[in-house]
Design a protein around this motif. Sequence first.
Motif, PDB file in Angstrom:
ATOM      1  N   ARG A 105      10.761 -10.433 -56.311  1.00 29.08           N
ATOM      2  CA  ARG A 105      11.320 -10.668 -54.634  1.00 29.08           C
ATOM      3  C   ARG A 105      12.986 -10.891 -55.487  1.00 29.08           C
ATOM      4  O   ARG A 105      13.548 -12.281 -56.848  1.00 29.08           O
ATOM      5  N   GLN A 106      13.779 -11.307 -54.568  1.00 32.38           N
ATOM      6  CA  GLN A 106      15.182 -11.882 -54.240  1.00 32.38           C
ATOM      7  C   GLN A 106      15.207 -12.615 -53.640  1.00 32.38           C
ATOM      8  O   GLN A 106      14.777 -12.865 -51.669  1.00 32.38           O
ATOM      9  N   VAL A 107      15.802 -13.784 -53.901  1.00 30.39           N
ATOM     10  CA  VAL A 107      15.678 -15.453 -53.203  1.00 30.39           C
ATOM     11  C   VAL A 107      17.055 -16.191 -53.354  1.00 30.39           C
ATOM     12  O   VAL A 107      17.663 -15.937 -54.717  1.00 30.39           O
ATOM     13  N   GLY A 108      18.221 -15.752 -52.383  1.00 33.11           N
ATOM     14  CA  GLY A 108      18.942 -16.105 -52.499  1.00 33.11           C
ATOM     15  C   GLY A 108      20.407 -14.848 -53.762  1.00 33.11           C
ATOM     16  O   GLY A 108      20.105 -14.026 -53.390  1.00 33.11           O
ATOM     17  N   ALA A 109      20.755 -15.473 -54.466  1.00 34.30           N
ATOM     18  CA  ALA A 109      21.533 -14.799 -55.642  1.00 34.30           C
ATOM     19  C   ALA A 109      20.679 -14.772 -56.704  1.00 34.30           C
ATOM     20  O   ALA A 109      20.937 -14.338 -57.891  1.00 34.30           O
ATOM     21  N   GLU A 110      19.906 -14.524 -56.775  1.00 37.34           N
ATOM     22  CA  GLU A 110      17.803 -15.225 -57.654  1.00 37.34           C
ATOM     23  C   GLU A 110      17.545 -13.886 -57.841  1.00 37.34           C
ATOM     24  O   GLU A 110      17.097 -13.354 -57.251  1.00 37.34           O
ATOM     25  N   ARG A 111      16.822 -13.208 -58.897  1.00 39.67           N
ATOM     26  CA  ARG A 111      16.390 -12.291 -58.960  1.00 39.67           C
ATOM     27  C   ARG A 111      14.906 -13.129 -59.486  1.00 39.67           C
ATOM     28  O   ARG A 111      15.486 -13.528 -60.586  1.00 39.67           O
ATOM     29  N   VAL A 112      13.655 -13.107 -59.066  1.00 49.50           N
ATOM     30  CA  VAL A 112      13.127 -14.152 -59.674  1.00 49.50           C
ATOM     31  C   VAL A 112      11.463 -13.303 -59.744  1.00 49.50           C
ATOM     32  O   VAL A 112      11.121 -11.876 -58.667  1.00 49.50           O
ATOM     33  N   PHE A 113      10.644 -13.426 -60.643  1.00 51.86           N
ATOM     34  CA  PHE A 113       9.750 -12.807 -61.391  1.00 51.86           C
ATOM     35  C   PHE A 113       8.736 -13.901 -61.802  1.00 51.86           C
ATOM     36  O   PHE A 113       8.406 -14.617 -62.178  1.00 51.86           O
ATOM     37  N   THR A 114       7.702 -13.405 -60.721  1.00 48.68           N
ATOM     38  CA  THR A 114       6.434 -14.908 -60.638  1.00 48.68           C
ATOM     39  C   THR A 114       5.306 -13.875 -61.730  1.00 48.68           C
ATOM     40  O   THR A 114       4.841 -12.353 -60.834  1.00 48.68           O
ATOM     41  N   LEU A 115       4.639 -14.544 -62.617  1.00 47.60           N
ATOM     42  CA  LEU A 115       3.344 -13.915 -63.192  1.00 47.60           C
ATOM     43  C   LEU A 115       2.586 -14.584 -63.041  1.00 47.60           C
ATOM     44  O   LEU A 115       2.068 -15.641 -63.780  1.00 47.60           O
TER      45      LEU A 115
END
Length: 437
Positions: A105-115
């Motif tokens: 997902r995209q959170v603000g200016a951060e690209r986040v991957f959760t495993l």
Amino acid sequence: MSLRWRLTLIYAGLLGLLLLVAGSLSYGALRHTLYAGLDDALRVFAEHQAKQDATLKFEPPPQVGDVLDAINRQQPIRMTVYDAVGKVVDWGPSRVGFLPRAGTRQVGAERVFTLRTASGWIQTSQSNQGVQASLRQILHLELLGVPLLLLLALALGYVLADRALRPVDQVSDLGARIARSGHSGERVPQASGTDELARLTRTINDMLSKLDSQMVRERLFAHASAHELRTPISVIRAATTLALEQERTPEQYRDVLQQVESVSEDMSALTHRLMLLATATRPAITQVVNLADITLMVSELHATEAHDKQLHLQTTVRDAETTGDFGALVLAAGNLLQNAIKYSPPRSSIQLSCDADTVSARLTVQDAGPGIPADELPRVTQPFQRGSQTQGLSGAGLGLALVQAVAESHGGQLELFNADAGGLRATLILPRQRRIY
């Protein structure tokens, strides 16, 4: 607005639309590729950490953990390991906090991957500023390049339109010059190749050639008609003038009137044939016509003339379908047969036949007359032109001209040549199928 500019603007508009669509598609594809690469890097980093957690049970001392956290904060990819309830277990704090949902997902200016793992969660994140910078650079290049390409397209489109329409301008200028001067002898410069413009210039030149020859024929026709009519008119005027100079007896007046009547009948016959010749040059009425029917009809119509001159008329017919004006073709065939009857000696034979192949249909008349000298054959199809062998015989020299006019109006031709056995062979050749415009 000129046609050149209309074509140029249409071309530039279509090109601009294509560039806009292509640019949008390429921008979207590049954005997808860059973010897909970023997501793959985050996923690989998280999966690698998950494997280490499953195989290694190393718990670093607090001092080492602080150093590792400091190193983690300096890396482009920030990784944080959480337990099942969301407490940080390893690798230092996250930039976006705990997000208990697997995937990207995209959170603000951060690209986040959760495993999701067996013991908790592994979260990797990276700023998308590099991707956004690359996309902004591509967008700036497209916004700058598209107008330049459109300007270049306008220039090239105008040059191409000007080159394509130059023959049209030449045709227009030539038409204006011909309209002003009345002379149709000029021609359009022939365009090279076999494209539409080359066909256009050839068609225009062919039309001008036919128009020029038609005008020449009309001028000659007018002069020859005036010349042929001048003689009978002069005879009538001379006879009436002499009759009115002094009193005459009734018998003398009757002689003068008979002379005027005879000359008037000749003039009437001449004007009738001139009218037939004028109408024969018009486009033919197209219908299915069989030359066999015309051959039989003409032989019956002129059988009495042939019998009176003791001529043997041999008729041979085969199916010969074509397209054309039935009445005009009967008139042309009748003239050929009348000429054959006129110039054939008594007790000779005239052969009248018709046949056809896949290309053309033919009607042939072979007489037993003196023929026409070879050097005179090209001119006897012109109005008021007669062969040297016809001296002393009546006629104005319109018969073969009329046949020639009918043949040309049907897209065919009249062939004349002297047969080896003597006499003239005249063949009316017509196409089996004529294109209708």
